[in-house]
Design an enzyme around this catalytic site. Sequence first.
Site, PDB file in Angstrom:
ATOM      1  N   PHE A 205       0.907  -0.781   0.359  1.00 48.39           N
ATOM      2  CA  PHE A 205       0.378   0.300   0.222  1.00 48.39           C
ATOM      3  C   PHE A 205       0.734   1.540  -0.138  1.00 48.39           C
ATOM      4  O   PHE A 205       1.795   1.731   0.542  1.00 48.39           O
ATOM      5  CB  PHE A 205      -1.263  -0.074   1.515  1.00 48.39           C
ATOM      6  CG  PHE A 205      -2.305  -0.826   1.291  1.00 48.39           C
ATOM      7  CD1 PHE A 205      -3.395  -0.366   0.625  1.00 48.39           C
ATOM      8  CD2 PHE A 205      -1.612  -2.078   1.144  1.00 48.39           C
ATOM      9  CE1 PHE A 205      -4.309  -1.619   1.104  1.00 48.39           C
ATOM     10  CE2 PHE A 205      -2.663  -2.993   1.437  1.00 48.39           C
ATOM     11  CZ  PHE A 205      -4.150  -2.877   1.522  1.00 48.39           C
ATOM     12  N   ASP A 206       0.041   2.276  -0.598  1.00 52.28           N
ATOM     13  CA  ASP A 206       1.190   3.659  -0.382  1.00 52.28           C
ATOM     14  C   ASP A 206       0.359   3.939   0.248  1.00 52.28           C
ATOM     15  O   ASP A 206      -1.197   3.513   0.558  1.00 52.28           O
ATOM     16  CB  ASP A 206       0.431   4.173  -1.812  1.00 52.28           C
ATOM     17  CG  ASP A 206       1.028   5.916  -1.865  1.00 52.28           C
ATOM     18  OD1 ASP A 206       2.698   6.037  -1.153  1.00 52.28           O
ATOM     19  OD2 ASP A 206       0.574   7.208  -1.816  1.00 52.28           O
ATOM     20  N   LYS A 207       1.051   4.617   1.086  1.00 47.68           N
ATOM     21  CA  LYS A 207       0.605   5.398   2.719  1.00 47.68           C
ATOM     22  C   LYS A 207      -0.851   7.009   1.907  1.00 47.68           C
ATOM     23  O   LYS A 207      -1.246   6.044   2.263  1.00 47.68           O
ATOM     24  CB  LYS A 207       1.273   6.215   3.110  1.00 47.68           C
ATOM     25  CG  LYS A 207       0.718   6.256   4.370  1.00 47.68           C
ATOM     26  CD  LYS A 207       1.671   7.270   5.774  1.00 47.68           C
ATOM     27  CE  LYS A 207       2.642   8.965   4.943  1.00 47.68           C
ATOM     28  NZ  LYS A 207       1.528   9.525   5.295  1.00 47.68           N
TER      29      LYS A 207
ATOM     30  N   LYS B 253       9.706   1.907  -5.105  1.00 43.32           N
ATOM     31  CA  LYS B 253       8.617   1.802  -4.721  1.00 43.32           C
ATOM     32  C   LYS B 253       8.936   0.709  -5.981  1.00 43.32           C
ATOM     33  O   LYS B 253       8.420  -0.368  -5.748  1.00 43.32           O
ATOM     34  CB  LYS B 253       7.309   2.450  -5.557  1.00 43.32           C
ATOM     35  CG  LYS B 253       7.285   3.421  -3.980  1.00 43.32           C
ATOM     36  CD  LYS B 253       5.994   4.395  -4.029  1.00 43.32           C
ATOM     37  CE  LYS B 253       5.801   5.698  -2.946  1.00 43.32           C
ATOM     38  NZ  LYS B 253       4.897   6.488  -3.102  1.00 43.32           N
TER      39      LYS B 253
END
Length: 632
Positions: free
Chosen positions: A313-315, A490
Site C-alpha cells: 500500500f502507498d500511504k 517503490k
Amino acid sequence: MVKIQQFFYQNKKTILIVNTVMLLLAEAAKWLLELMLPYQVLMFIVGVIGLIPILLTAISSLKVKLISIDVLVSLAVIGAFIIGEFNEAAIVTWLFMLGDYLEELTLKKTRSAVADLTKMAPKIALVIQPDGSTEEEDVDFIDPGEKILVKAGDQVPVDGKIVAGNGYLNEASVNGESKLANKTLGQQVYAGTILEDGTLTVEATAVGEDTTFGKIIEMVEEAQDSKSHVEKLINRFSKYYTPLVLVIALVVGLITRDIKLAITVMVLGCPGALVIGVPVSTVAGIGNGAKNGIMFKGSQVMDQMRQVDEMIFDKTGTLTVGHPEVSQIEILKGQRKEIIDLAAQIEANSNHPLAQAIAKLTNSAQFSGKVQTVKGKGVIAYGNQAYYLGNLALIKEEVGENIQLKETVAHLSKLGNSIVIFASQDQTQLAVFGIKDQLRPEAKTALEQLKANGIKKLVILSGDNKQTAQQIASELPIDEVHGEMLPADKAELVKQEQAQGHRVAFIGDGINDSPALANADLALAIGSGTDVAVDVSDIVLVKNDLRQIAYALVLSKKTVSNMNQNIFIALLTVVLLFIGLFAGYVEMASGMLIHELSILIVIINGMRLIKFHQKVDHRQVFAQRKPVELKA
C-alpha cells in the site's frame, strides 16, 4: 486475408446483430410458418458469415503452429456443412462470435491517461543568463549545470539543487505527499513539482527523460507493454483440448471408415458451452464488481487477483485521506474554545494546507484585523494585540519559549504531526496544534479482512519519513514499513518481492505510484486518485472504500471458480455425448439438444455471480489478529 479479418473485426458487433436477427427469422420460419427452405437458407447464410472470421483466425494460428479452438470450430462447422447440418453450423458460429464479443468487452482497456501524463511534463524553463537576465528555453535544450529561475506558482522544469532562495514545494507528483516540503539552500528539487510559495534558483542536474518525472513516464510505458500480451484463459485451455478432439475424430474415422461419424464427433466435441461459459462468468463477475463499486479490467485480472499473496500500500491518499487535518490540540495557557476560534479565524486568511486544516475548526467569520505572512515561519495577526501562528522559530523569536512548549512540540512531532503554535503577545494564550494526514476510518478493518482472506504479507510504502510512516503502520496489521521512497524505489521493491516468489498487488492513487502499479502483478487504484493511476491499474475502487479490496479478492476467487465449473460442465457434456454416441444412444439431433442444454446450464451457473454477495464477520476477523513486527 488481412483486410477481410480487419473488416470482420471492425464490424464485429454489427455482424453479430445481423446473424442474431437471421437466426430468429430462421426459427420463426421453421416453427411458426413451417417453411423449411427459408430456414435452411438462413441457417446456411449465418453459418457461412460466422465461419469466415473463425476460419481466418484458425489459419493464422496454424501459421504459428498453434492449434486453437478456432481450428476445431472451423473443422466442425465445415463438417456440419458437408453432412447438411446447416443449423448446427449456424448455431456453433453464432455462439462463438457471441462469446468472443463478450470477452472483448470485458478485456478492453484504454491507456489515454499515459499520454496525459506525458503532457504534464515540464516544457519551458526560465534560464538565467550570464548578465543576470532570464530567457525562456525548451527543457530539451537545457544542459546540466545551467541555472534555472523558478517563481511561485511555477512548475520546476528540471531535477536540480537549490543554489539560491527557499520556498514550499508541492511534491505530490513525485512522492505522493500532500504536505508541502520546505526547501532551502543545497536541497534537491524534482521536475514536475510545483513551487507554491517563494522563489528558487536551481542548478540543473538532470533534464528531460533523465529526470525523476521523466523516468516515471518511461517505467509506466515499459511495464504496460510487458502486460499487453496476456492470453485468454480459454485459449490456454484449448491448447490441449482441441488436438485431443481432433485425434479422437481422426481415430474414429480411420477405425469405422464412417466419415459422417467422424464429423459428428467433431460437431459434438465442438465446445459450445466451453466457448460461452467463460465469458458469461466473466461478465457476471465483473458486473457484480461494478455494482459494488469495483471495476475489473478484464477476466485475466480476476485470475491474477486470486493468486495474490502480498499487498503493498502507498500511504498517502490510499491508507490515509490524503489531506492534513488537526489531530491534536494541546492548550498550555488560556481558554480552549477562545484559542481555537481565534486561530481558525486568523488562518482562514491563508491558503497554506496547514492553515486550512486549522481554519476548518470553526465557521466563524475571518479575522478582521491585519494578517502578515512571515516567510517560512507563519503569520502575525494584529488585533487588540499581536497573535502569532507558526513554527517554533517564529514563537521563539517573537514571544520566547519554555520547557513545556518544547516538550509538547517534541511529543506531537514524534507522533508524526506537523506543528503550528499559537501564542498571544501578552503570553496569556499558548497552544500547540498537531496536524497530520488522517488514517482512513475503514483502513484497519479492510486490512484485517485481507489477512482473514489469505493475504500473507501487508506492506506500507511512503515518500514521507520513516517515523511518520511507522506511526501510521502502528495502528494497522502491517508486516513491513518503508519510508522516504521515490517512485523508482517503490517500483524496485515490487520487483524484489516478486523475485522472492510473491504474487504482488500494489494499491495506490497518485502519479508517483504509477511505476509500482504498472510493475506489480496486480494494480489497484483508489477511484479518487489521478487519471494516470486509474488508467495503469487493473482494478479501480470507485467508492474509495478499502474494504472493497477484500470483496474484490473473494469475488475474483468465486468468479474463477465459476469459470472452472463451466469448463467442467462443458467437458462433462462432451464426454457424455461421446459415450452416448459410441453406445448408440445419441444421434446428431439428440446430441444437439443436449449440447444446447449444457449451454443453458453454464449460462445459468454464470449468472449466479450477479447475485453473489460476501459478508465479512468482523468479530471473527479481529479475533484472528496477531501482533505484527514493524520493519523500517
